[in-house]
Design an enzyme around this catalytic site. Sequence first.
Site, mmCIF file in Angstrom:
data_model
loop_
_atom_site.group_PDB
_atom_site.id
_atom_site.type_symbol
_atom_site.label_atom_id
_atom_site.label_comp_id
_atom_site.label_asym_id
_atom_site.label_seq_id
_atom_site.Cartn_x
_atom_site.Cartn_y
_atom_site.Cartn_z
ATOM 1 N N LYS A 80 0.841 -1.197 0.000
ATOM 2 C CA LYS A 80 0.000 0.000 0.000
ATOM 3 C C LYS A 80 0.875 1.246 0.000
ATOM 4 O O LYS A 80 1.905 1.311 0.688
ATOM 5 C CB LYS A 80 -0.919 -0.014 1.223
ATOM 6 C CG LYS A 80 -1.924 1.137 1.249
ATOM 7 C CD LYS A 80 -2.906 0.979 2.400
ATOM 8 C CE LYS A 80 -3.898 2.134 2.450
ATOM 9 N NZ LYS A 80 -4.919 1.944 3.497
ATOM 10 N N SER A 153 -9.940 2.630 1.852
ATOM 11 C CA SER A 153 -8.549 3.067 1.783
ATOM 12 C C SER A 153 -7.624 2.089 1.064
ATOM 13 O O SER A 153 -6.857 2.474 0.191
ATOM 14 C CB SER A 153 -8.053 3.314 3.209
ATOM 15 O OG SER A 153 -6.686 3.552 3.236
ATOM 16 N N SER A 177 -10.493 -0.611 6.631
ATOM 17 C CA SER A 177 -9.924 -0.580 5.293
ATOM 18 C C SER A 177 -9.004 -1.725 4.918
ATOM 19 O O SER A 177 -8.431 -1.720 3.833
ATOM 20 C CB SER A 177 -9.201 0.751 5.072
ATOM 21 O OG SER A 177 -10.149 1.790 5.020
#
Length: 464
Positions: A80, A153, A177
């Site tokens: 991420k 997210s 998320s």
Amino acid sequence: MTELHYLGLIEVGQQIQAKKLSPVEVTKAMLGRIEQLDGKLKSYAYVMADAALAEAAAAEKDIASGKVKGPLHGVPIAIKDLCWVKGAPAAHGMTIHRDFRPSEDATVVARLKDAGAIILGKLQQTEGAYADHHPKIDPPKNPWNADLWSGASSSGSGVATAAGLCFGSLGTDTGGSIRFPSAANGITGLKPTWGRVSRYGAFELAATLDHIGPMARSAADCGAILAVIAGQDPKDTTSVPLAVPDYLAGLTGDLRGVTIGVDRRWTSEGTDDAAGKVLSEGLRVAADLGAKIKDITFPDPKAVIEDWFPLCGIEVAVAHEETYPARKDEYGPGLAGLLDLGRAQSGMDYQKIVLRREAFRGAVRLLFETVDLIAVPAQAFAAPTLAKMAALGEDASLIAGLLRFTCPFDMTGSPTVTLPGGFAPGGGPVAFQFVGRHFDEASLVRAGDAFQRVTDWHKSHPAI
């Protein structure tokens, strides 16, 4: 035969480490698939092709000489965007940080590299890891159906993992998320206990609510990643000095001796048929595997769900103090609204939230004196469309239904595993969760693995 890109992380790792597959060739195949598909899916913020191929070549050399570092050695995964990778952009889903290139790796990234994992690139996320993507960034597309929500997210992590653009990924969870994109994209996500995984080198959303964790095809794959990234880190003094178990040991495929609690009123009231059916079927399978299902009364989470917004806003305001409100015009409306909410709170407001949170945390802890796990839906409504989610800011019941089974466990810091368990009538994936005691992620991996040995939902893949 399962196509290469849809093999499980452990499975592809075993073939690489047995020299049946080349990490260089596997990495080239994944990079080719990213190039072919991600122009439409938008899951990657930045692809690190040259670095990935260099890491793959090093892994191939090590493995050829008999130096196998573990189950992730030679396996391509993705990160991420908010987690720092040395020299690579880390925009955090924001235009303000688009030119930021950190001079060091996040602790979780350093540990993945030490384990021999291949980092394919940085995955797209919402602005600042909150609810909405920045207006100038294209949101990742759900590979099952572009009209369906791809999660919040960690949407890039969910989409890339589901679409076979990596064998596993890292996501973060502050209000749901890891769980939202895992459910939306039909993959498995493990939110560890707060403090189990170092947050050093990861942009904050809200410091006491943020959790970094794995997203992958299966619970066992998540366990393999967690075993690498977990553990105390002197660079993050909130990380807890507890030994990290071997999460892949003792996976017996049964749940004998495990008591699973369920509050049937709380988990059914306001929950749609698809979400309710998946939870019920998950409990049935668990019982068949030997688990005892026990009725419990979960403490009313209404206050902590309402408190999540101002608490998150306060913590976000601290994290963004240098740039907000000084550069307010560079923020999207969703994150700016949360920041304004946080900055409007008083010290009295904050202390009341802290006290309510601690009371709730204690009440949930007491439940785990009588049960080993708690079963809940991933969210109250299954497979939401983008059109439905567009009304999120105007519909209080929609927000409450979305957060009902997620943010309470960010407020407590409890570990959870999200497991795909079916499909909605419209075709989107549907999931449920097991919640565990603090630092008992091993029980979550065991329960998830047992469920997935006798079901095939985690082996379903989008037709792309």
